[in-house]
Design a protein around this motif. Structure first.
Motif, PDB file in Angstrom:
ATOM      1  N   ARG A  97       0.825  -1.007   0.017  1.00 36.48           N
ATOM      2  CA  ARG A  97      -0.003   0.019  -0.107  1.00 36.48           C
ATOM      3  C   ARG A  97       0.860   1.042  -0.153  1.00 36.48           C
ATOM      4  N   GLU A  98       1.847   1.401   0.804  1.00 41.24           N
ATOM      5  CA  GLU A  98       2.574   2.567   1.190  1.00 41.24           C
ATOM      6  C   GLU A  98       3.700   2.682  -0.066  1.00 41.24           C
ATOM      7  N   GLU A  99       4.318   1.824  -0.792  1.00 44.47           N
ATOM      8  CA  GLU A  99       5.238   1.775  -1.813  1.00 44.47           C
ATOM      9  C   GLU A  99       4.687   1.424  -3.212  1.00 44.47           C
ATOM     10  N   GLY A 100       3.408   1.669  -3.189  1.00 44.28           N
ATOM     11  CA  GLY A 100       2.625   1.732  -4.617  1.00 44.28           C
ATOM     12  C   GLY A 100       2.905   0.286  -5.329  1.00 44.28           C
ATOM     13  N   ILE A 101       2.892  -0.722  -4.718  1.00 49.82           N
ATOM     14  CA  ILE A 101       3.156  -1.957  -5.307  1.00 49.82           C
ATOM     15  C   ILE A 101       1.714  -2.627  -5.579  1.00 49.82           C
ATOM     16  N   PRO A 102       1.404  -3.100  -6.758  1.00 48.96           N
ATOM     17  CA  PRO A 102       0.093  -3.579  -7.281  1.00 48.96           C
ATOM     18  C   PRO A 102      -0.297  -4.734  -6.176  1.00 48.96           C
ATOM     19  N   PHE A 103      -1.486  -4.480  -5.552  1.00 47.08           N
ATOM     20  CA  PHE A 103      -2.034  -5.484  -4.700  1.00 47.08           C
ATOM     21  C   PHE A 103      -3.326  -6.049  -4.787  1.00 47.08           C
ATOM     22  N   LEU A 104      -3.567  -7.377  -4.733  1.00 50.53           N
ATOM     23  CA  LEU A 104      -4.793  -7.846  -4.678  1.00 50.53           C
ATOM     24  C   LEU A 104      -5.001  -8.763  -3.161  1.00 50.53           C
ATOM     25  N   GLY A 105      -6.034  -8.634  -2.676  1.00 49.87           N
ATOM     26  CA  GLY A 105      -6.286  -9.256  -1.370  1.00 49.87           C
ATOM     27  C   GLY A 105      -7.545 -10.305  -1.526  1.00 49.87           C
ATOM     28  N   THR A 106      -7.643 -11.547  -1.301  1.00 45.51           N
ATOM     29  CA  THR A 106      -8.951 -12.279  -1.609  1.00 45.51           C
ATOM     30  C   THR A 106      -9.273 -12.843  -0.313  1.00 45.51           C
ATOM     31  N   CYS A 107     -10.442 -12.787  -0.132  1.00 45.84           N
ATOM     32  CA  CYS A 107     -11.096 -13.544   1.310  1.00 45.84           C
ATOM     33  C   CYS A 107     -10.372 -13.011   2.666  1.00 45.84           C
ATOM     34  N   GLY A 108      -9.293 -13.825   2.823  1.00 43.11           N
ATOM     35  CA  GLY A 108      -8.721 -13.293   4.180  1.00 43.11           C
ATOM     36  C   GLY A 108      -8.023 -12.199   3.828  1.00 43.11           C
ATOM     37  N   LEU A 157     -21.132  -3.557  -8.098  1.00 42.72           N
ATOM     38  CA  LEU A 157     -20.046  -2.814  -7.983  1.00 42.72           C
ATOM     39  C   LEU A 157     -20.401  -1.241  -8.492  1.00 42.72           C
ATOM     40  N   ALA A 158     -19.733  -0.662  -7.465  1.00 42.54           N
ATOM     41  CA  ALA A 158     -19.856   0.947  -7.677  1.00 42.54           C
ATOM     42  C   ALA A 158     -19.586   1.625  -9.240  1.00 42.54           C
ATOM     43  N   PRO A 159     -20.591   2.221  -9.831  1.00 44.08           N
ATOM     44  CA  PRO A 159     -20.068   2.979 -11.136  1.00 44.08           C
ATOM     45  C   PRO A 159     -18.826   3.836 -11.001  1.00 44.08           C
ATOM     46  N   GLY A 160     -17.896   3.586 -12.054  1.00 46.17           N
ATOM     47  CA  GLY A 160     -16.770   4.637 -11.991  1.00 46.17           C
ATOM     48  C   GLY A 160     -15.626   3.830 -11.120  1.00 46.17           C
ATOM     49  N   SER A 161     -15.946   2.863 -10.458  1.00 44.80           N
ATOM     50  CA  SER A 161     -14.822   2.131  -9.598  1.00 44.80           C
ATOM     51  C   SER A 161     -13.777   1.316 -10.292  1.00 44.80           C
ATOM     52  N   LEU A 162     -12.701   1.226  -9.748  1.00 41.86           N
ATOM     53  CA  LEU A 162     -11.678  -0.038 -10.262  1.00 41.86           C
ATOM     54  C   LEU A 162     -12.342  -1.223 -10.592  1.00 41.86           C
ATOM     55  N   ALA A 210     -13.134  -3.560  -1.780  1.00 37.77           N
ATOM     56  CA  ALA A 210     -12.284  -2.291  -1.451  1.00 37.77           C
ATOM     57  C   ALA A 210     -11.455  -1.925  -2.488  1.00 37.77           C
ATOM     58  N   GLU A 211     -11.198  -0.766  -2.585  1.00 39.45           N
ATOM     59  CA  GLU A 211      -9.925  -0.510  -3.416  1.00 39.45           C
ATOM     60  C   GLU A 211      -9.555   0.852  -2.857  1.00 39.45           C
ATOM     61  N   LEU A 212      -8.197   1.306  -3.113  1.00 37.78           N
ATOM     62  CA  LEU A 212      -7.723   2.518  -2.989  1.00 37.78           C
ATOM     63  C   LEU A 212      -7.357   3.476  -4.066  1.00 37.78           C
ATOM     64  N   PRO A 213      -8.167   4.550  -4.185  1.00 39.88           N
ATOM     65  CA  PRO A 213      -8.113   5.611  -5.205  1.00 39.88           C
ATOM     66  C   PRO A 213      -6.632   6.210  -5.235  1.00 39.88           C
ATOM     67  N   PHE A 218      -4.767  -1.347  -6.114  1.00 40.18           N
ATOM     68  CA  PHE A 218      -5.087  -2.006  -5.038  1.00 40.18           C
ATOM     69  C   PHE A 218      -6.661  -2.261  -4.988  1.00 40.18           C
ATOM     70  N   LEU A 219      -6.816  -3.751  -4.847  1.00 34.55           N
ATOM     71  CA  LEU A 219      -8.093  -4.159  -4.926  1.00 34.55           C
ATOM     72  C   LEU A 219      -8.035  -5.345  -3.907  1.00 34.55           C
ATOM     73  N   ALA A 220      -9.244  -5.211  -3.380  1.00 36.13           N
ATOM     74  CA  ALA A 220      -9.458  -6.542  -2.485  1.00 36.13           C
ATOM     75  C   ALA A 220     -11.131  -6.965  -2.403  1.00 36.13           C
ATOM     76  N   ALA A 221     -11.330  -8.442  -2.406  1.00 31.45           N
ATOM     77  CA  ALA A 221     -12.520  -8.768  -2.107  1.00 31.45           C
ATOM     78  C   ALA A 221     -12.671 -10.141  -1.394  1.00 31.45           C
ATOM     79  N   LEU A 222     -13.643 -10.186  -0.594  1.00 27.18           N
ATOM     80  CA  LEU A 222     -14.218 -11.133   0.327  1.00 27.18           C
ATOM     81  C   LEU A 222     -14.375 -12.338  -0.408  1.00 27.18           C
ATOM     82  N   PHE A 223     -14.817 -12.248  -1.741  1.00 28.60           N
ATOM     83  CA  PHE A 223     -14.922 -13.592  -2.335  1.00 28.60           C
ATOM     84  C   PHE A 223     -13.615 -13.891  -2.781  1.00 28.60           C
ATOM     85  N   GLN A 224     -13.586 -15.079  -3.340  1.00 27.22           N
ATOM     86  CA  GLN A 224     -12.674 -15.878  -3.977  1.00 27.22           C
ATOM     87  C   GLN A 224     -12.371 -16.220  -5.455  1.00 27.22           C
ATOM     88  N   PRO A 225     -11.758 -14.909  -6.245  1.00 28.59           N
ATOM     89  CA  PRO A 225     -11.968 -15.014  -7.532  1.00 28.59           C
ATOM     90  C   PRO A 225     -11.304 -16.160  -8.301  1.00 28.59           C
TER      91      PRO A 225
END
Length: 256
Positions: A97-108, A157-162, A210-213, A218-225
């Motif tokens: 998050r702090e160093e701008g590294i692409p991030f995906l978080g799923t479930c946990g 999903l929210a309009p205009g979101s990542l 959730a995502e971080l504009p 930076f994208l995270a989902a409770l489901f498991q893609p």
């Protein structure tokens, strides 16, 4: 100390330029379905999408080290909680998050992304995950009223979101395998006020994405893609992470 281990047998020397480096953070287990899918998805990304990723598993205990995920082009915080080291999981997420590294978080990974943001970006030092701290008062992540283990449900999903851009639609049906999720609306309001965007909700309005504009990805989902389909084609979220990793790798090579 556990050693980082490659996720596939792909060799960087097989390609004209080094592939993007992906950190798979989690406590790898053959008993976690999403973990067994990862090699298939990496192969699918390479074969179908031309996205070659040099992926390494980093156990959460090793992720505590300051440089554990630095130097990687993307970080994927995988399911499999409770993690052996909550501190390691949070450290990896914070670095991404702090160093701008692409991030995906799923479930946990989604759950701990919210926890990390609450503690380190919002100053909520006592924000807790009930799976790790069952005695916590008003935990940010708590047992769901209805378990989502084996559940499939719609997400708006929210309009205009990542998230909408990545999925290419305003609604998706996804698979879950969890029994914990965000619960304290007051704490979620603090996270929202401090910049985190909740861009996906279920049919009851509960936060699921959730995502971080302002962050490169930076994208995270409770489901498991990673459980989508039969593993021969990567889910759009996984594909988007791969593209972000390759783009970062190209920038890194170009700047060298």
């Amino acid at each position: 100390m556990n050693t980082k281990s490659p996720a596939t047998s792909q060799s960087p020397t097989a390609f004209a330029t080094p592939p993007a480096r992906l950190a798979l953070v989690g406590d790898r287990s053959p008993n976690v379905a999403s973990h067994t899918r990862v090699p298939l998805l990496l192969d699918a990304l390479a074969a179908r999408d031309g996205l070659v990723l040099d992926a390494y598993w980093i156990p959460t205990e090793d992720a505590v080290e300051p440089d554990a995920v630095r130097g990687f082009d993307a970080v994927w915080m995988l399911p499999g909680s409770p993690y052996r080291s909550e501190a390691g999981a949070l450290a990896a997420i914070r670095t991404a998050r702090e160093e701008g590294i692409p991030f995906l978080g799923t479930c946990g990974g989604f759950q701990h992304a919210l926890l990390e943001y609450a503690r380190h970006a919002c100053g909520l030092a006592h924000a807790a995950h009930a799976e790790n701290d069952p005695g916590a008062e008003d935990p940010l992540i708590a047992p769901l009223a209805c378990s989502l283990v084996g559940h499939e449900g719609a997400v708006t999903l929210a309009p205009g979101s990542l998230a909408e851009a990545v999925l290419g639609a305003g609604r998706t049906v996804e698979r879950y395998h969890c029994a914990y999720g965000p619960s304290d609306v007051r704490l979620l309001d603090v996270l929202r006020a401090r910049g985190l965007r909740f861009s996906g909700t279920d049919e009851e309005g509960q936060v699921r994405v959730a995502e971080l504009p302002g962050h490169p990805f930076f994208l995270a989902a409770l489901f498991q893609p990673e459980l989508s389909g039969d593993g021969t084609r990567a889910h759009p979220m996984v594909r988007a992470l791969g593209r972000a990793a390759v783009a970062r790798a190209a920038e890194r090579v170009g700047a060298a």
